[in-house]
Structures are given as structure tokens and as C-alpha cells.
Enzyme design. Sequence first.
Site, mmCIF file in Angstrom:
data_model
loop_
_atom_site.group_PDB
_atom_site.id
_atom_site.type_symbol
_atom_site.label_atom_id
_atom_site.label_comp_id
_atom_site.label_asym_id
_atom_site.label_seq_id
_atom_site.Cartn_x
_atom_site.Cartn_y
_atom_site.Cartn_z
ATOM 1 C CG ASP A 253 5.548 3.560 1.880
ATOM 2 O OD1 ASP A 253 5.458 4.192 3.093
ATOM 3 O OD2 ASP A 253 4.604 3.621 1.174
ATOM 4 C CE LYS B 224 -0.511 5.726 7.778
ATOM 5 N NZ LYS B 224 -1.944 5.778 7.740
ATOM 6 C CG PHE C 60 -1.973 1.168 1.065
ATOM 7 C CD1 PHE C 60 -3.081 1.009 0.408
ATOM 8 C CD2 PHE C 60 -1.597 2.354 1.858
ATOM 9 C CE1 PHE C 60 -3.764 2.118 0.237
ATOM 10 C CE2 PHE C 60 -2.604 3.525 1.555
ATOM 11 C CZ PHE C 60 -3.819 3.310 0.879
#
Length: 399
Positions: A215, A245, A128
Site C-alpha cells: 500500500d 492521494k 491503515f
Amino acid sequence: MTNTVMPTYGRLDVAFVSGKGVWLTDTQGNQYLDALSGIAVCNLGHSHPAITKAICEQAGTLMHTSNIYQIPLQTQLADKLTELSAMEQVFFCNSGAEANEAAIKIARKYGHSKGIDKPVIIVMDGSFHGRTLATLTATGNPKVHAGFEPLVPGFVRVPYNDLDALRMAVSHWPEAVAIMLEPVQAEGGIKIPDQDYLAGVRSLCTQRKLLMMLDEVQTGIARTGEWFCVQHNEGVLPDVMTLAKALGNGMPIGACLVSGAAVGVLEAGNHGSTFGGNPLACKVALTVLETIETDNILQNVKTLNAQMVRGFEQALAGQDGVKQIRAAGFIFGIELKIPCTELVQQALNKGLLINVTADKVIRLLPPLVINADEAKQIVKTVSDLVIDFLASQTIENVA
Ligand SMILES: Cc1ncc(COP(=O)(O)O)c(C=O)c1O
């Protein structure tokens, strides 16, 4: 009532009005233990006094100028991030998808600089990377692609945690310029690769002059008990690393860090962001990093990870319907043999916020500031829910 918000999310029927530490309060005054941190964002919990103070002071001083001027707080944050990560330079943006877009652009431009007109980025099944067109193409989930074809060209996909498949892909694609992956696939079902996998990816990238692009949007900023998840692998340094985040604990900020061959690929005019790295976001991110240091957060994650894993293993021992318990620091996955999405609502009814990903994997991402009692409470509530849920299923389903 007309719904003026686009229905892009399936939402639970609860709204929170305030939060303190690891607790949230809803519109009715009910309290919830947050074992999700807004999906790995509020690592320092809610309304952390240092973060609140930083926001208030900086908002009252200077929020935004522009990237056409010097921004000293941006430089300070880049200095701190490069010191912690051993990377060399940082581009700031506002989200994980944007950080990954920057990474993808770096890979393509790196390819062009080597005379490759149609560069290919190797990505992973089950990954993702975000919801923009390029990052959803990089994402290894057909549900995320559906309805948005044609996808962006220049991506090929291999199974995760399979170095042979990766070597074959690299040999098959002479236009390959980069390998993009997560050090732990969180959205994809808490998939933790073999201990030697990232080192293997690194050495393949070095041999074949490919960029290793990690990532760390979900795994970064202390979530796994090191500043960045890759740091569990001694001597492995990516060429590109993306963050977002928890970097702002709720203040939107993303970052794309580069080292080695990826340094200097993007030049003035190649990329940008109006908001990226503004004084407010950078002040907050600096305060997040300082607080992780002063509050000894990495140690808390390590200690309570061990306690919680032991707790789950004991409480769920002998449960045939539990396939596996996995954890990387404060990313916990309890995989059942059957779909279990209804557990999210059942946990909410008991005052606990959890998530289920990949249909069968209970995902817990508690704030890194929980204490031992709160950790025990999470383990007990989740384990009881799992046991009751499995007991309510027919034998054939669970076997
Ligand atoms: C690993 C990873 N990369 C990228 C993203 C996208 O981040 P954002 O939603 O901030 O665009 C996410 C979000 O869940 C993620 O987990």
C-alpha cells in the site's frame, strides 16, 4: 444552525478559501504554511500552474466517457506508471480505499485460482488501509473497527517489522494467499521498518507463492524521495501496489498496479468503477508525473529531508520529552513521550498546519515543492512549539 454534514470528522475551526504553492489563506485573510499537503495529497502545492492548466484544458475538452470505451489518456497514464514502477498493468479507481479493495479482490481471486476456497490475507498491526468494510478490516487499529463488526473474514494480523512472526503466520495458515502492508506506516505513527524487512517479505512471498501487496497510497508519488517508497530497496518488486492521494494532487484518482503472478487475475467483468480513470483524472495525473520530473522534485525531497532532520535533531537535542525523530523523505515523525494532540491547534494559531497521529507522534507531510527557507520555518516553528509544550508539562509526565 443545523449541521447538514455528517460529523464523521473532528474539524478544526478554520476554513481555507485559496492556496498558492505551500501557502493557504483562510476566510479572514490569514496565511498558513501548509506542512501537511492535505494529508500527503498536494505534493506539488496548491494551484500549481501546470495542474490548473491541465484541469482547465481537459475540462474544456472531455471529462468523462466510460470504461466501456477506449480511453487513450488512461493508456498513457498506465504506460507512464508502469515505466516508473516496473509494474505491468494498472486498474484505475478514485481513492486509496478503492485501490486497496481491488488489491484484496485480486488476492482472493488469485487464491481461488489455486483451489483455495477461503483465502487468507496477512495484514499488519498498526496499519491503515482505508474505511470501506474490507479495508477497515485490513486496518490494524481497533478504533477503526469499533461499531462495524462483523468484520470481513479472511484476514489475519501479525506485528509489523517482524519477519519471524510473518514466517510463523505463513506456516500456520496454509490458506494464506497474500501479505498486505505499507512500506512505512504513516497513519500508524511514522513506523519505518528495518532496512532488510521488505526484501525479507519479498523473498517469503516468492518462496511460498504469496502475493506481496504494498500500500503506497501515502508513500507513493515521490513522497519519500523515490517515485515509490519500495524503490529504496534495490531488487524488491511487489506483485500488487496501490496508489492514490498525490497521484492527482487533489483530483481524486486511485490506482492498483500488478506484476508477476498478479497479472491476469482480474478479467473482464470481475471489477470496475464508473469514474475510475476518466480523461480528466488521467490528464491531471499525467501532468503531476511530468511536473515531478521537470521540476526535479525527487532531488528537492532528498536535499531538504537531510536539512530538516538535522534541524530537528539540533533544535530538540537534550529534550527529554522527545522519544525519537523519524523521517522517510518528506514524511516526518517526531514522537513525544506524552500525548500531544493539542499541538495541532497551537501550530494553527502560529500559522502552521501540522498533524498528530497515534496520539504522540507529530506528523509533517510538507508539499514536495517547499524551498530551504520554508523548510527552516517549519523546523523552527515545530521545534519551538515542542519545547514550550514540554516545558509546560509536569516533570512526571515527561520523564
Ligand atoms: C496507507 C493508506 N492507505 C489507504 C488510505 C485510504 O485512502 P483514501 O482515504 O483515499 O480512501 C490512506 C489514507 O490515509 C492511507 O494512508
